[in-house]
Design a protein around this motif. Structure first.
Motif, PDB file in Angstrom:
ATOM      1  N   UNK A 163      24.090   8.684  41.047  1.00 43.12           N
ATOM      2  CA  UNK A 163      23.436   8.102  42.027  1.00 43.12           C
ATOM      3  C   UNK A 163      24.202   7.105  42.600  1.00 43.12           C
ATOM      4  N   UNK A 164      24.681   6.317  41.672  1.00 48.36           N
ATOM      5  CA  UNK A 164      25.229   4.809  42.028  1.00 48.36           C
ATOM      6  C   UNK A 164      26.583   5.108  43.055  1.00 48.36           C
ATOM      7  N   UNK A 165      27.271   6.410  42.812  1.00 50.50           N
ATOM      8  CA  UNK A 165      28.216   6.684  43.601  1.00 50.50           C
ATOM      9  C   UNK A 165      27.695   7.024  45.156  1.00 50.50           C
ATOM     10  N   UNK A 166      26.692   7.934  45.127  1.00 45.13           N
ATOM     11  CA  UNK A 166      26.064   7.985  46.470  1.00 45.13           C
ATOM     12  C   UNK A 166      25.436   6.665  47.069  1.00 45.13           C
ATOM     13  N   UNK A 167      24.885   5.785  46.235  1.00 43.61           N
ATOM     14  CA  UNK A 167      24.304   4.517  46.827  1.00 43.61           C
ATOM     15  C   UNK A 167      25.477   3.779  47.543  1.00 43.61           C
ATOM     16  N   UNK A 171      25.602   2.546  51.407  1.00 47.21           N
ATOM     17  CA  UNK A 171      25.916   1.146  51.550  1.00 47.21           C
ATOM     18  C   UNK A 171      27.139   0.586  52.501  1.00 47.21           C
ATOM     19  N   UNK A 172      28.058   1.571  52.291  1.00 44.27           N
ATOM     20  CA  UNK A 172      29.531   1.436  53.127  1.00 44.27           C
ATOM     21  C   UNK A 172      29.272   2.121  54.472  1.00 44.27           C
ATOM     22  N   UNK A 173      28.170   2.755  54.654  1.00 41.42           N
ATOM     23  CA  UNK A 173      27.980   3.505  55.878  1.00 41.42           C
ATOM     24  C   UNK A 173      28.612   5.029  55.970  1.00 41.42           C
ATOM     25  N   UNK A 174      29.016   5.478  54.726  1.00 45.38           N
ATOM     26  CA  UNK A 174      29.617   6.766  54.803  1.00 45.38           C
ATOM     27  C   UNK A 174      28.685   7.891  53.921  1.00 45.38           C
ATOM     28  N   UNK A 175      28.962   8.978  54.182  1.00 45.67           N
ATOM     29  CA  UNK A 175      28.449  10.060  53.534  1.00 45.67           C
ATOM     30  C   UNK A 175      28.742  10.306  52.081  1.00 45.67           C
ATOM     31  N   UNK A 176      27.543  10.221  51.072  1.00 44.39           N
ATOM     32  CA  UNK A 176      27.917  10.461  49.937  1.00 44.39           C
ATOM     33  C   UNK A 176      27.520  11.913  49.112  1.00 44.39           C
ATOM     34  N   UNK A 177      28.197  12.463  48.592  1.00 44.97           N
ATOM     35  CA  UNK A 177      28.102  13.871  47.923  1.00 44.97           C
ATOM     36  C   UNK A 177      27.853  13.683  46.519  1.00 44.97           C
ATOM     37  N   UNK A 178      26.645  14.147  45.874  1.00 44.17           N
ATOM     38  CA  UNK A 178      26.682  14.122  44.359  1.00 44.17           C
ATOM     39  C   UNK A 178      27.062  15.533  43.775  1.00 44.17           C
ATOM     40  N   UNK A 179      27.673  15.578  42.756  1.00 42.38           N
ATOM     41  CA  UNK A 179      27.991  16.464  41.965  1.00 42.38           C
ATOM     42  C   UNK A 179      27.225  16.617  40.743  1.00 42.38           C
ATOM     43  N   UNK A 186      16.757  13.985  48.598  1.00 43.56           N
ATOM     44  CA  UNK A 186      17.104  13.088  49.626  1.00 43.56           C
ATOM     45  C   UNK A 186      18.704  12.962  49.306  1.00 43.56           C
ATOM     46  N   UNK A 187      19.176  13.857  48.640  1.00 46.44           N
ATOM     47  CA  UNK A 187      20.642  13.484  48.172  1.00 46.44           C
ATOM     48  C   UNK A 187      21.380  14.781  48.604  1.00 46.44           C
ATOM     49  N   UNK A 188      22.551  14.734  49.186  1.00 49.16           N
ATOM     50  CA  UNK A 188      23.245  15.960  49.225  1.00 49.16           C
ATOM     51  C   UNK A 188      23.898  16.149  47.844  1.00 49.16           C
ATOM     52  N   UNK A 189      23.581  17.384  47.399  1.00 50.78           N
ATOM     53  CA  UNK A 189      24.185  17.631  46.078  1.00 50.78           C
ATOM     54  C   UNK A 189      24.878  18.906  46.053  1.00 50.78           C
TER      55      UNK A 189
END
Length: 200
Positions: A163-167, A171-179, A186-189
């Motif tokens: 989740x820290x990768x997504x956070x 925070x950088x304004x980009x889309x984060x995707x969790x594997x 609330x996280x694109x997985x």
């Protein structure tokens, strides 16, 4: 064009099984599934956390654990952990589309470069937290990579297994995707890196 900022261990390269086995064998002579699951749960926070927690919990020398992990990283120079399934296809799709494959990792540079070289994987840039960049969930590494390559947030997705990768991505304004093997609220997985192909 969409570029990807990849996390390394557990996302781009399947390092975790060997890490878990290596640390477990310091604590138990023949670790079973329960012991490996315990190490994996601790390691999910970070490898450093797993080492500290195992040393404290089982009165094992943290030096022994660190030495075992260092030996594993040396082994990877000639016998690397494998790429995650689907990584080749996703990276090739990024290149075909004119995007960049970038890496933001907490791993030290020597270990990261050795793994990539041993696997024959070429990335367009690599930022390592020990080189003086703030660790995730701070967005610093993502911001540095975007600035270096003139990328706007809409040009980039960040992919990681924690989740820290997504956070850090958000925070950088980009889309984060969790594997991950299961969805998070609330996280694109995604469960496989091949699922990225429709997002590039």
């Amino acid at each position: 064009m969409r570029s990807i900022i990849w996390d390394m261990g557990g996302t781009l390269i399947d390092t975790y099984p060997e890490v878990d086995q290596t640390l477990a064998e310091v604590v138990w002579a023949t670790p079973g599934k329960e012991q490996l699951a315990e190490v994996a749960q601790l390691r999910s926070a970070s490898i450093a956390h797993a080492i500290d927690a195992l040393a404290d919990r089982y009165q094992v020398s943290s030096k022994q654990l660190n030495d075992a992990y260092s030996a594993l990283k040396k082994k990877w120079i000639h016998d690397p952990a494998p790429l995650m399934a689907g990584a080749d296809e996703a990276m090739a799709a990024v290149r075909r589309g004119g995007g960049l494959n970038l890496v933001a990792t907490h791993r030290d540079r020597t270990s990261a470069e050795n793994l990539l070289k041993a696997l024959g994987v070429q990335v367009d840039d690599l930022v390592c937290a020990p080189d003086g960049f703030a660790r995730k969930p701070d967005p610093h590494m993502n911001q540095v990579l975007m600035e270096r390559h003139g990328l706007s947030p809409t040009d980039v997705i960040a992919v990681g297994d924690r989740l820290i990768d997504v956070e850090a991505a958000r925070s950088a304004g980009i889309e984060g995707i969790l594997v991950a093997p299961k969805p998070y609220p609330h996280v694109t997985t995604i469960t496989s890196l091949t699922e990225l192909l429709d997002r590039l």
